[in-house]
Motif scaffolding. Sequence first.
Motif, PDB file in Angstrom:
ATOM      1  N   ASP A   1       0.831  -1.206   0.000  1.00  0.00           N
ATOM      2  CA  ASP A   1       0.000   0.000   0.000  1.00  0.00           C
ATOM      3  C   ASP A   1       0.866   1.257   0.000  1.00  0.00           C
ATOM      4  OD1 ASP A   1      -2.357  -1.462  -0.055  1.00  0.00           O
ATOM      5  OD2 ASP A   1      -2.604  -1.419   2.132  1.00  0.00           O
ATOM      6  N   ALA A   2       1.920   1.263   0.804  1.00  0.00           N
ATOM      7  CA  ALA A   2       2.826   2.415   0.845  1.00  0.00           C
ATOM      8  C   ALA A   2       3.558   2.560  -0.493  1.00  0.00           C
ATOM      9  CB  ALA A   2       3.826   2.263   1.988  1.00  0.00           C
ATOM     10  N   PHE A   3       3.967   1.454  -1.082  1.00  0.00           N
ATOM     11  CA  PHE A   3       4.625   1.470  -2.383  1.00  0.00           C
ATOM     12  C   PHE A   3       3.701   2.088  -3.433  1.00  0.00           C
ATOM     13  CE2 PHE A   3       5.165  -0.531  -6.530  1.00  0.00           C
ATOM     14  CZ  PHE A   3       6.517  -0.372  -6.781  1.00  0.00           C
ATOM     15  N   ASP A   4       2.453   1.614  -3.477  1.00  0.00           N
ATOM     16  CA  ASP A   4       1.491   2.140  -4.456  1.00  0.00           C
ATOM     17  C   ASP A   4       1.223   3.626  -4.236  1.00  0.00           C
ATOM     18  OD1 ASP A   4       1.279  -0.322  -5.737  1.00  0.00           O
ATOM     19  OD2 ASP A   4      -0.531  -0.906  -4.637  1.00  0.00           O
ATOM     20  N   ALA A   5       1.083   4.043  -2.977  1.00  0.00           N
ATOM     21  CA  ALA A   5       0.838   5.456  -2.668  1.00  0.00           C
ATOM     22  C   ALA A   5       2.033   6.301  -3.092  1.00  0.00           C
ATOM     23  CB  ALA A   5       0.553   5.637  -1.177  1.00  0.00           C
ATOM     24  N   HIS A   6       3.235   5.800  -2.855  1.00  0.00           N
ATOM     25  CA  HIS A   6       4.457   6.510  -3.251  1.00  0.00           C
ATOM     26  C   HIS A   6       4.488   6.704  -4.771  1.00  0.00           C
ATOM     27  CE1 HIS A   6       8.712   7.574  -3.513  1.00  0.00           C
ATOM     28  NE2 HIS A   6       8.847   6.611  -4.393  1.00  0.00           N
ATOM     29  N   TRP A   7       4.250   5.648  -5.518  1.00  0.00           N
ATOM     30  CA  TRP A   7       4.288   5.762  -6.972  1.00  0.00           C
ATOM     31  C   TRP A   7       3.165   6.642  -7.507  1.00  0.00           C
ATOM     32  CZ3 TRP A   7       7.744   5.107 -10.676  1.00  0.00           C
ATOM     33  CH2 TRP A   7       8.921   4.449 -10.330  1.00  0.00           C
ATOM     34  N   LYS A   8       2.017   6.599  -6.889  1.00  0.00           N
ATOM     35  CA  LYS A   8       0.922   7.481  -7.331  1.00  0.00           C
ATOM     36  C   LYS A   8       1.329   8.943  -7.141  1.00  0.00           C
ATOM     37  CE  LYS A   8      -3.958   8.483  -6.681  1.00  0.00           C
ATOM     38  NZ  LYS A   8      -5.188   8.130  -5.979  1.00  0.00           N
ATOM     39  N   ARG A   9       1.929   9.229  -5.995  1.00  0.00           N
ATOM     40  CA  ARG A   9       2.359  10.593  -5.682  1.00  0.00           C
ATOM     41  C   ARG A   9       3.472  11.061  -6.636  1.00  0.00           C
ATOM     42  NH1 ARG A   9       3.289   9.498  -0.909  1.00  0.00           N
ATOM     43  NH2 ARG A   9       5.533   9.235  -1.007  1.00  0.00           N
ATOM     44  N   ILE A  10       4.481  10.236  -6.832  1.00  0.00           N
ATOM     45  CA  ILE A  10       5.599  10.697  -7.654  1.00  0.00           C
ATOM     46  C   ILE A  10       5.235  10.747  -9.138  1.00  0.00           C
ATOM     47  CG2 ILE A  10       7.351  10.024  -5.976  1.00  0.00           C
ATOM     48  CD1 ILE A  10       8.067   7.666  -7.755  1.00  0.00           C
ATOM     49  N   ARG A  11       4.331   9.892  -9.581  1.00  0.00           N
ATOM     50  CA  ARG A  11       3.916   9.961 -10.985  1.00  0.00           C
ATOM     51  C   ARG A  11       3.085  11.207 -11.254  1.00  0.00           C
ATOM     52  NH1 ARG A  11       1.624   4.269 -12.726  1.00  0.00           N
ATOM     53  NH2 ARG A  11       1.763   5.131 -14.845  1.00  0.00           N
ATOM     54  N   ALA A  12       2.481  11.771 -10.228  1.00  0.00           N
ATOM     55  CA  ALA A  12       1.695  13.000 -10.373  1.00  0.00           C
ATOM     56  C   ALA A  12       2.567  14.251 -10.236  1.00  0.00           C
ATOM     57  CB  ALA A  12       0.580  13.031  -9.332  1.00  0.00           C
ATOM     58  N   SER A  13       3.823  14.080  -9.849  1.00  0.00           N
ATOM     59  CA  SER A  13       4.732  15.212  -9.638  1.00  0.00           C
ATOM     60  C   SER A  13       5.381  15.618 -10.962  1.00  0.00           C
ATOM     61  CB  SER A  13       5.809  14.840  -8.618  1.00  0.00           C
ATOM     62  OG  SER A  13       6.752  13.967  -9.204  1.00  0.00           O
ATOM     63  N   ASP A  14       6.230  16.628 -10.899  1.00  0.00           N
ATOM     64  CA  ASP A  14       6.947  17.071 -12.102  1.00  0.00           C
ATOM     65  C   ASP A  14       8.261  16.325 -12.302  1.00  0.00           C
ATOM     66  OD1 ASP A  14       8.468  18.185 -10.086  1.00  0.00           O
ATOM     67  OD2 ASP A  14       8.594  20.170 -11.002  1.00  0.00           O
ATOM     68  N   ALA A  15       8.460  15.267 -11.549  1.00  0.00           N
ATOM     69  CA  ALA A  15       9.669  14.458 -11.703  1.00  0.00           C
ATOM     70  C   ALA A  15       9.612  13.690 -13.027  1.00  0.00           C
ATOM     71  CB  ALA A  15       9.795  13.487 -10.533  1.00  0.00           C
ATOM     72  N   VAL A  16      10.761  13.251 -13.476  1.00  0.00           N
ATOM     73  CA  VAL A  16      10.873  12.457 -14.694  1.00  0.00           C
ATOM     74  C   VAL A  16      11.099  11.009 -14.272  1.00  0.00           C
ATOM     75  CG1 VAL A  16      12.230  12.066 -16.784  1.00  0.00           C
ATOM     76  CG2 VAL A  16      11.849  14.409 -15.947  1.00  0.00           C
ATOM     77  N   HIS A  17      10.172  10.134 -14.638  1.00  0.00           N
ATOM     78  CA  HIS A  17      10.264   8.716 -14.267  1.00  0.00           C
ATOM     79  C   HIS A  17      10.261   7.872 -15.522  1.00  0.00           C
ATOM     80  CE1 HIS A  17       9.471   9.966 -10.218  1.00  0.00           C
ATOM     81  NE2 HIS A  17       8.414  10.604 -10.652  1.00  0.00           N
ATOM     82  N   ARG A  18      11.182   6.947 -15.591  1.00  0.00           N
ATOM     83  CA  ARG A  18      11.281   6.094 -16.761  1.00  0.00           C
ATOM     84  C   ARG A  18      11.427   4.633 -16.347  1.00  0.00           C
ATOM     85  NH1 ARG A  18       9.587  10.101 -18.582  1.00  0.00           N
ATOM     86  NH2 ARG A  18      10.578  11.511 -20.062  1.00  0.00           N
ATOM     87  N   THR A  19      10.852   3.785 -17.162  1.00  0.00           N
ATOM     88  CA  THR A  19      11.058   2.349 -17.041  1.00  0.00           C
ATOM     89  C   THR A  19      12.253   1.997 -17.916  1.00  0.00           C
ATOM     90  OG1 THR A  19       8.729   1.905 -16.629  1.00  0.00           O
ATOM     91  CG2 THR A  19      10.039   0.082 -17.526  1.00  0.00           C
ATOM     92  N   ILE A  20      13.136   1.170 -17.386  1.00  0.00           N
ATOM     93  CA  ILE A  20      14.306   0.720 -18.137  1.00  0.00           C
ATOM     94  C   ILE A  20      13.972  -0.640 -18.752  1.00  0.00           C
ATOM     95  CG2 ILE A  20      16.740   0.080 -18.025  1.00  0.00           C
ATOM     96  CD1 ILE A  20      16.877   1.811 -15.420  1.00  0.00           C
ATOM     97  N   LEU A  21      14.157  -0.724 -20.060  1.00  0.00           N
ATOM     98  CA  LEU A  21      13.929  -1.968 -20.788  1.00  0.00           C
ATOM     99  C   LEU A  21      15.249  -2.482 -21.340  1.00  0.00           C
ATOM    100  CD1 LEU A  21      10.842  -0.807 -22.887  1.00  0.00           C
ATOM    101  CD2 LEU A  21      10.789  -2.138 -20.777  1.00  0.00           C
TER     102      LEU A  21
END
Length: 156
Positions: free
Chosen positions: A40-60
């Motif tokens: 739950d904390a993990f999901d809340a963290h990702w929801k918060r940071i994905r809504a921020s102005d940070a740049v998040h990328r998945t590495i493939l």
Amino acid sequence: MQITLREVHDSDLPVFFRQMNDPEALHMAAFTSKDPADRDAFDAHWKRIRASDAVHRTILADGDVVGSASVYGEPAEREVTYWIDRAYWGRGIATAALRELVTQVPERPLYARAAADNAGSRRVLEKCGFRLSAHARGYANARGEEIDEVVLTLDG
């Protein structure tokens, strides 16, 4: 091996959660959430940071999700962070991904922090142009104690 970055998809999150619960990886990363197993904390963290102005990328790597990389923080204090699945360590993936990330985010300076004993992460950062700029101490949740850390800076 082809290394690419893309936007984070919802389907990446279960993979990230599994990767971020590897005991050896947690020890090396050191500065992790208080309870990495708390979904739950993990999901809340990702929801918060994905809504921020940070740049998040998945590495493939050859199309497989092998980690994540981000730039976050206030202007002039932005930091990079990355996580690579332990099964892929030592293959140059973190270096290739971080090189691409810093080209996508032209702001400078960028900062990075690592446990002082995490030689692999420090090598990745130095290969990408980061230089040691400070030593510090911080509480490492994954180790349950305060440890030495290094701060690296990417200028210009």
